[in-house]
Design a protein around this motif. Structure first.
Motif, PDB file in Angstrom:
ATOM      1  N   ILE A   1      28.522 -32.205  42.763  1.00 25.34           N
ATOM      2  CA  ILE A   1      29.686 -31.656  42.048  1.00 25.34           C
ATOM      3  C   ILE A   1      30.348 -32.744  41.226  1.00 25.34           C
ATOM      4  O   ILE A   1      30.666 -32.543  40.046  1.00 25.34           O
ATOM      5  CB  ILE A   1      30.685 -31.007  43.028  1.00 25.34           C
ATOM      6  CG1 ILE A   1      30.079 -29.729  43.616  1.00 25.34           C
ATOM      7  CG2 ILE A   1      32.018 -30.712  42.342  1.00 25.34           C
ATOM      8  CD1 ILE A   1      30.869 -29.159  44.786  1.00 25.34           C
TER       9      ILE A   1
ATOM     10  N   TYR B   1      33.810 -26.936  37.591  1.00 20.65           N
ATOM     11  CA  TYR B   1      33.459 -26.523  38.945  1.00 20.65           C
ATOM     12  C   TYR B   1      34.407 -25.440  39.425  1.00 20.65           C
ATOM     13  O   TYR B   1      35.621 -25.540  39.242  1.00 20.65           O
ATOM     14  CB  TYR B   1      33.508 -27.700  39.918  1.00 20.65           C
ATOM     15  CG  TYR B   1      33.375 -27.268  41.360  1.00 20.65           C
ATOM     16  CD1 TYR B   1      32.149 -26.830  41.850  1.00 20.65           C
ATOM     17  CD2 TYR B   1      34.463 -27.270  42.214  1.00 20.65           C
ATOM     18  CE1 TYR B   1      32.009 -26.403  43.158  1.00 20.65           C
ATOM     19  CE2 TYR B   1      34.333 -26.845  43.529  1.00 20.65           C
ATOM     20  CZ  TYR B   1      33.107 -26.422  43.998  1.00 20.65           C
ATOM     21  OH  TYR B   1      32.978 -26.003  45.288  1.00 20.65           O
TER      22      TYR B   1
ATOM     23  N   LEU C   1      30.745 -32.790  37.182  1.00 27.21           N
ATOM     24  CA  LEU C   1      32.074 -32.902  36.557  1.00 27.21           C
ATOM     25  C   LEU C   1      32.098 -34.043  35.544  1.00 27.21           C
ATOM     26  O   LEU C   1      32.668 -33.907  34.459  1.00 27.21           O
ATOM     27  CB  LEU C   1      33.155 -33.106  37.628  1.00 27.21           C
ATOM     28  CG  LEU C   1      33.460 -31.899  38.503  1.00 27.21           C
ATOM     29  CD1 LEU C   1      34.370 -32.293  39.658  1.00 27.21           C
ATOM     30  CD2 LEU C   1      34.095 -30.780  37.682  1.00 27.21           C
TER      31      LEU C   1
END
Length: 90
Positions: free
Chosen positions: A13, A23, A17
């Motif tokens: 994640i 997200y 990003l």
């Protein structure tokens, strides 16, 4: 140190990003339970990305219908030569 799936997920994640992806936790996504394709998001994206090229509602509907008609196994077959759309983050 024990492997924890949540730690691995957080690493990915964070990397996404950094690359400019947004997200959203799965439970916050407005979708039909059990459906992998989030049709409204796809339609919105296609409008934003290809509006300047004149994409029509019929073309977008056709893309969605083609994706919905694919079996799950067809998506993972290396020799599959059906729908071939490339979508990159904006």
């Amino acid at each position: 140190m024990a492997f924890k799936e949540a730690d691995l997920e957080k690493v990915f994640i964070d990397l996404l990003l950094q690359e400019g992806f947004e997200y959203m936790p799965g439970n916050a996504i407005n979708r039909v339970e059990g459906e992998a394709l989030i049709e409204q998001d796809l339609c919105d994206y296609l409008h934003r990305r290809y509006d300047s090229e004149g994409i029509t509602e019929n073309e977008i509907r056709s893309i969605v219908l083609q994706l919905r008609s694919l079996s799950a196994s067809a998506l993972y077959e290396s020799e599959y030569s059906g729908v071939n759309y490339t979508m990159k983050p904006e």
